[in-house]
Design a protein around this motif. Sequence first.
Motif, PDB file in Angstrom:
ATOM      1  N   MET A  51       0.831  -1.206   0.000  1.00 45.68           N
ATOM      2  CA  MET A  51       0.000   0.000   0.000  1.00 45.68           C
ATOM      3  C   MET A  51       0.865   1.256   0.000  1.00 45.68           C
ATOM      4  O   MET A  51       0.536   2.228  -0.679  1.00 45.68           O
ATOM      5  CB  MET A  51      -0.954  -0.010   1.199  1.00 45.68           C
ATOM      6  N   ALA A  59      -7.994  -2.498  -2.316  1.00 42.42           N
ATOM      7  CA  ALA A  59      -7.577  -3.566  -1.408  1.00 42.42           C
ATOM      8  C   ALA A  59      -8.825  -4.226  -0.838  1.00 42.42           C
ATOM      9  O   ALA A  59      -9.813  -3.551  -0.547  1.00 42.42           O
ATOM     10  CB  ALA A  59      -6.716  -3.011  -0.276  1.00 42.42           C
ATOM     11  N   CYS A  84      -5.179   7.413   0.447  1.00 45.99           N
ATOM     12  CA  CYS A  84      -5.267   5.948   0.485  1.00 45.99           C
ATOM     13  C   CYS A  84      -6.322   5.479  -0.504  1.00 45.99           C
ATOM     14  O   CYS A  84      -7.412   6.045  -0.576  1.00 45.99           O
ATOM     15  CB  CYS A  84      -5.611   5.483   1.902  1.00 45.99           C
TER      16      CYS A  84
END
Length: 136
Positions: A51, A59, A84
């Motif tokens: 990541m 994910a 993210c």
Amino acid sequence: MSTQPLKILVYSHRPNIREAIITAVGRRPAPDIGRVDYIEAGTVSEVLMTMDAGRIDLAILDGEAQPTGGIGLCRQLKNEITDCGPIVIAVRRKDDRWLATWSQADAVVIYPLDPLAAAETVADVLRARRLPVARG
């Protein structure tokens, strides 16, 4: 549409759970999404390294993984990685949806995974991620 397959990280300490997730979602979750490739992670350190590298389009984390579950890991990733990517949490109980919300997950799928629902959920999250940012 890009010709490169999208990259999906699948995390669980149990290989059979990773396989079940990959099988349920499939290599092409929806016609407009195109092909996806999977990167499997069996440890938290593998997830963090992958990541952090920023090469993941989505994910899928096992909420029941040991010793660190996907719910807590999702919250950590969302709070520590700038921009993210989207995360889907797989849980065993419908009642655990609130935990996934707390973890800042983008979506939740419930075990046993329904292939149609799992593929649709992943496709919806990937579509939402690809929407252009409106500048005003």
